[in-house]
Scaffold this motif. Structure first.
Motif, PDB file in Angstrom:
ATOM      1  N   PHE A 205       0.835  -1.191   0.000  1.00 21.83           N
ATOM      2  CA  PHE A 205       0.000   0.000   0.000  1.00 21.83           C
ATOM      3  C   PHE A 205       0.874   1.247   0.000  1.00 21.83           C
ATOM      4  O   PHE A 205       1.996   1.242   0.523  1.00 21.83           O
ATOM      5  N   ASN A 206       0.332   2.344  -0.558  1.00 19.45           N
ATOM      6  CA  ASN A 206       1.056   3.611  -0.530  1.00 19.45           C
ATOM      7  C   ASN A 206       0.676   4.409   0.711  1.00 19.45           C
ATOM      8  O   ASN A 206      -0.129   3.969   1.540  1.00 19.45           O
ATOM      9  N   ASN A 207       1.261   5.584   0.848  1.00 22.78           N
ATOM     10  CA  ASN A 207       1.033   6.403   2.047  1.00 22.78           C
ATOM     11  C   ASN A 207      -0.370   6.964   2.142  1.00 22.78           C
ATOM     12  O   ASN A 207      -0.770   7.454   3.199  1.00 22.78           O
ATOM     13  N   ASN A 208      -1.117   6.902   1.053  1.00 21.27           N
ATOM     14  CA  ASN A 208      -2.489   7.400   1.065  1.00 21.27           C
ATOM     15  C   ASN A 208      -3.501   6.328   1.474  1.00 21.27           C
ATOM     16  O   ASN A 208      -4.709   6.584   1.473  1.00 21.27           O
ATOM     17  N   GLY A 209      -3.002   5.159   1.812  1.00 16.96           N
ATOM     18  CA  GLY A 209      -3.904   4.077   2.198  1.00 16.96           C
ATOM     19  C   GLY A 209      -4.531   3.366   1.020  1.00 16.96           C
ATOM     20  O   GLY A 209      -5.539   2.675   1.178  1.00 16.96           O
ATOM     21  N   ASN A 210      -3.935   3.508  -0.163  1.00 13.84           N
ATOM     22  CA  ASN A 210      -4.451   2.854  -1.361  1.00 13.84           C
ATOM     23  C   ASN A 210      -3.540   1.709  -1.782  1.00 13.84           C
ATOM     24  O   ASN A 210      -2.316   1.763  -1.607  1.00 13.84           O
ATOM     25  N   LEU A 211      -4.141   0.678  -2.338  1.00 15.75           N
ATOM     26  CA  LEU A 211      -3.387  -0.476  -2.820  1.00 15.75           C
ATOM     27  C   LEU A 211      -2.472  -0.048  -3.956  1.00 15.75           C
ATOM     28  O   LEU A 211      -2.923   0.480  -4.967  1.00 15.75           O
ATOM     29  N   ASP A 212      -1.186  -0.280  -3.781  1.00 21.50           N
ATOM     30  CA  ASP A 212      -0.197   0.096  -4.794  1.00 21.50           C
ATOM     31  C   ASP A 212       0.092  -1.063  -5.738  1.00 21.50           C
ATOM     32  O   ASP A 212       0.133  -0.894  -6.957  1.00 21.50           O
TER      33      ASP A 212
ATOM     34  N   ASP B 159      -8.554   8.228  -8.069  1.00 17.23           N
ATOM     35  CA  ASP B 159      -9.285   9.479  -7.963  1.00 17.23           C
ATOM     36  C   ASP B 159      -9.219   9.963  -6.517  1.00 17.23           C
ATOM     37  O   ASP B 159      -8.565   9.358  -5.668  1.00 17.23           O
ATOM     38  N   GLY B 160      -9.880  11.070  -6.215  1.00 15.63           N
ATOM     39  CA  GLY B 160      -9.907  11.587  -4.852  1.00 15.63           C
ATOM     40  C   GLY B 160     -11.218  11.310  -4.147  1.00 15.63           C
ATOM     41  O   GLY B 160     -11.488  11.894  -3.094  1.00 15.63           O
ATOM     42  N   SER B 161     -12.028  10.413  -4.714  1.00 17.02           N
ATOM     43  CA  SER B 161     -13.346  10.136  -4.156  1.00 17.02           C
ATOM     44  C   SER B 161     -13.302   8.952  -3.192  1.00 17.02           C
ATOM     45  O   SER B 161     -12.424   8.095  -3.266  1.00 17.02           O
TER      46      SER B 161
ATOM     47  N   LEU C 190       6.034 -11.827 -22.357  1.00 13.33           N
ATOM     48  CA  LEU C 190       4.956 -11.277 -23.170  1.00 13.33           C
ATOM     49  C   LEU C 190       3.631 -11.274 -22.420  1.00 13.33           C
ATOM     50  O   LEU C 190       2.628 -10.784 -22.935  1.00 13.33           O
ATOM     51  N   GLY C 191       3.627 -11.856 -21.215  1.00 11.27           N
ATOM     52  CA  GLY C 191       2.400 -11.912 -20.437  1.00 11.27           C
ATOM     53  C   GLY C 191       2.090 -10.606 -19.737  1.00 11.27           C
ATOM     54  O   GLY C 191       2.209 -10.485 -18.516  1.00 11.27           O
ATOM     55  N   ILE C 192       1.744  -9.593 -20.514  1.00  7.99           N
ATOM     56  CA  ILE C 192       1.459  -8.264 -19.974  1.00  7.99           C
ATOM     57  C   ILE C 192       0.014  -7.895 -20.316  1.00  7.99           C
ATOM     58  O   ILE C 192      -0.422  -8.051 -21.452  1.00  7.99           O
ATOM     59  N   SER C 193      -0.717  -7.427 -19.333  1.00  5.58           N
ATOM     60  CA  SER C 193      -2.089  -6.976 -19.589  1.00  5.58           C
ATOM     61  C   SER C 193      -2.314  -5.647 -18.878  1.00  5.58           C
ATOM     62  O   SER C 193      -1.734  -5.386 -17.819  1.00  5.58           O
ATOM     63  N   GLN C 194      -3.142  -4.804 -19.478  1.00  3.70           N
ATOM     64  CA  GLN C 194      -3.412  -3.492 -18.911  1.00  3.70           C
ATOM     65  C   GLN C 194      -4.878  -3.132 -19.140  1.00  3.70           C
ATOM     66  O   GLN C 194      -5.417  -3.385 -20.229  1.00  3.70           O
ATOM     67  N   SER C 195      -5.503  -2.587 -18.121  1.00  5.60           N
ATOM     68  CA  SER C 195      -6.880  -2.114 -18.230  1.00  5.60           C
ATOM     69  C   SER C 195      -6.980  -0.715 -17.648  1.00  5.60           C
ATOM     70  O   SER C 195      -6.402  -0.436 -16.599  1.00  5.60           O
ATOM     71  N   THR C 196      -7.692   0.150 -18.337  1.00  4.16           N
ATOM     72  CA  THR C 196      -7.981   1.486 -17.825  1.00  4.16           C
ATOM     73  C   THR C 196      -9.460   1.753 -18.015  1.00  4.16           C
ATOM     74  O   THR C 196     -10.108   1.177 -18.895  1.00  4.16           O
TER      75      THR C 196
ATOM     76  N   ASN D 127      -9.543   5.202  -1.908  1.00 13.12           N
ATOM     77  CA  ASN D 127     -10.059   5.811  -3.134  1.00 13.12           C
ATOM     78  C   ASN D 127     -10.205   4.738  -4.207  1.00 13.12           C
ATOM     79  O   ASN D 127     -10.144   3.553  -3.902  1.00 13.12           O
ATOM     80  N   ASN D 128     -10.407   5.146  -5.461  1.00  8.45           N
ATOM     81  CA  ASN D 128     -10.745   4.218  -6.534  1.00  8.45           C
ATOM     82  C   ASN D 128      -9.684   4.236  -7.635  1.00  8.45           C
ATOM     83  O   ASN D 128      -9.467   5.274  -8.267  1.00  8.45           O
ATOM     84  N   PHE D 129      -9.021   3.085  -7.848  1.00  3.87           N
ATOM     85  CA  PHE D 129      -8.029   3.047  -8.919  1.00  3.87           C
ATOM     86  C   PHE D 129      -8.728   2.933 -10.265  1.00  3.87           C
ATOM     87  O   PHE D 129      -9.801   2.342 -10.390  1.00  3.87           O
ATOM     88  N   ARG D 130      -8.077   3.499 -11.282  1.00  2.00           N
ATOM     89  CA  ARG D 130      -8.645   3.492 -12.624  1.00  2.00           C
ATOM     90  C   ARG D 130      -7.699   2.898 -13.660  1.00  2.00           C
ATOM     91  O   ARG D 130      -7.943   2.996 -14.856  1.00  2.00           O
ATOM     92  N   LYS D 131      -6.623   2.304 -13.162  1.00  2.00           N
ATOM     93  CA  LYS D 131      -5.694   1.604 -14.052  1.00  2.00           C
ATOM     94  C   LYS D 131      -5.139   0.401 -13.310  1.00  2.00           C
ATOM     95  O   LYS D 131      -4.768   0.489 -12.142  1.00  2.00           O
ATOM     96  N   MET D 132      -5.095  -0.722 -14.006  1.00  2.00           N
ATOM     97  CA  MET D 132      -4.534  -1.952 -13.446  1.00  2.00           C
ATOM     98  C   MET D 132      -3.663  -2.595 -14.519  1.00  2.00           C
ATOM     99  O   MET D 132      -4.096  -2.807 -15.653  1.00  2.00           O
TER     100      MET D 132
END
Length: 275
Positions: A171-178, A214-216, A255-261, A237-242
Motif C-alpha cells: 500500500f502507498n502512504n495514502n492508504g491505497n493499494l499500490d 481518484d480523490g473520491s 509477453l504476459g502483460i495486460s493493462q486495463s484502464t 479511493n478508486n483506482f482506474r488503471k490496473m
C-alpha cells in the motif's frame, strides 16, 4: 483499444469500446458505504448489479451475475439478473453460493465458506461439486490493519493444506493499494519432509500495479466478500488503471502483460452508484 470499466465494474470483466459510454444514473448527492447497486455495460446495453443487506448492514445477496460460456459458443460470457449470489451468516462464518433462475442453466453446488475476525476475512474455503476430494483454502494475513498476504493451500487425496502460491500486498502512504506480487510455491525435491515454501530469492513472479486513483471515497469497501470486488475494496479511493506484468526466472518481463484502464462517472465528487 482502450478498455473501459463502467462505474463500479467487476475486476475481471470489461468491455472494449472505441468511445466512452455515457450512462444515465440516479442522482448521488452524497457518499454511501452501502450501495444498492452499480451499473455495467453488457452486449444488450446498460444494466445493473444490485445488492441486498441485512439489519446489520452485511450484504446478503447480489442480483445479477456473469456466466462464463464455452469457447465453442462464440461468446466469452453473458450477464443475467436471473443469476444470483446469496450469503448466509452464522456467528463468525458465512457461506456464499450461486443460484440460477435461467432456464437450462444450473450452477454446480460449489460453496465458498468464509471465516471472519470481526469484519476481516481470516480464510475462505472453496469446495467444488465435481471435485469432492479437493478443496482450496485461502489464508489471509494482516499487518497494521491492512492485508499483508493471501496464501493458497490445497487439500486433495495426496496433500493436506499444501501451499501452492502467495499474493503479497503493498500500500502507498495514502492508504491505497499500490501493487501485489504473486509467487508460486517452491519445493525441495531432494527432501520431501520439507514443506512447500515461498522463495523470495527467485525472480519469476507476476506483479499487478494499481494506479490513477481518484480523490473520491471508495463505495466498495464493504463488498470485499465478493472475490471479483476484493481488490477494489482495499483502498480509500478508486483506482482506474490496473497493469499486470509477468517476469521470468531471470527477472525479465515476458509477453504476459495486460493493462486495463477505465473512467467513472461522478456526482458531487463521488462515484455514482445506486442508492
Amino acid at each position: 483499444m482502450r478498455r473501459i470499466f463502467l462505474l463500479l465494474p467487476m475486476l475481471v470483466l470489461w468491455s472494449c469500446q472505441e468511445e466512452e459510454i455515457s450512462i444515465p444514473v440516479e442522482d448521488n448527492a452524497s457518499f454511501t458505504a452501502y450501495p444498492k447497486g452499480y451499473f455495467i455495460q453488457t452486449r444488450e446495453g446498460v444494466d445493473t448489479i444490485k445488492f441486498e443487506y441485512n439489519s446489520e448492514k452485511k450484504v446478503i445477496k447480489r442480483v445479477g451475475e456473469w456466466l462464463e460460456l464455452s469457447g465453442s459458443t462464440g461468446f466469452g460470457n453473458i450477464f443475467s439478473k436471473k443469476l444470483e449470489s446469496r450469503i448466509n451468516y452464522s456467528g463468525n462464518k458465512a457461506i456464499l453460493e450461486r443460484f440460477s433462475k435461467m432456464e437450462g442453466i444450473n450452477f454446480p453446488k460449489d460453496i465458498q465458506t468464509y471465516s471472519f475476525d470481526g469484519n476481516r476475512i481470516n480464510d475462505i474455503i472453496f469446495t467444488y461439486q465435481i471435485r469432492p476430494n479437493y478443496t482450496e483454502k485461502y489464508v489471509y494475513t494482516y499487518e497494521n490493519n491492512q492485508i499483508k498476504s493471501i496464501d493458497l493451500r490445497v487439500t486433495d487425496s495426496h496433500y493436506t493444506n499444501d501451499l501452492r502460491s502467495r499474493r503479497d500486498f503493498y500500500f502507498n502512504n495514502n492508504g491505497n493499494l499500490d501493487s501485489l506480487v504473486y509467487r508460486e510455491a517452491s519445493y525441495d525435491f531432494y527432501d520431501e519432509s520439507i514443506p512447500p515454501y515461498i522463495d523470495y530469492k527467485l525472480k519469476n513472479r507476476r506483479v499487478t500495479t494499481f494506479s490513477n486513483y481518484d480523490g473520491s471515497q471508495n463505495p466498495f469497501q464493504n463488498l470485499g466478500i465478493f472475490t471479483d470486488l476484493y481488490y477494489k475494496s482495499l483502498s480509500k479511493n478508486n483506482f482506474r488503471k490496473m497493469e499486470t506484468i509477468e517476469y521470468d526466472e531471470d527477472g525479465e518481463p515476458t509477453l504476459g502483460i495486460s493493462q486495463s484502464t477505465w473512467d467513472y462517472q461522478y456526482q458531487n465528487g463521488e462515484v455514482k452508484v445506486l442508492k
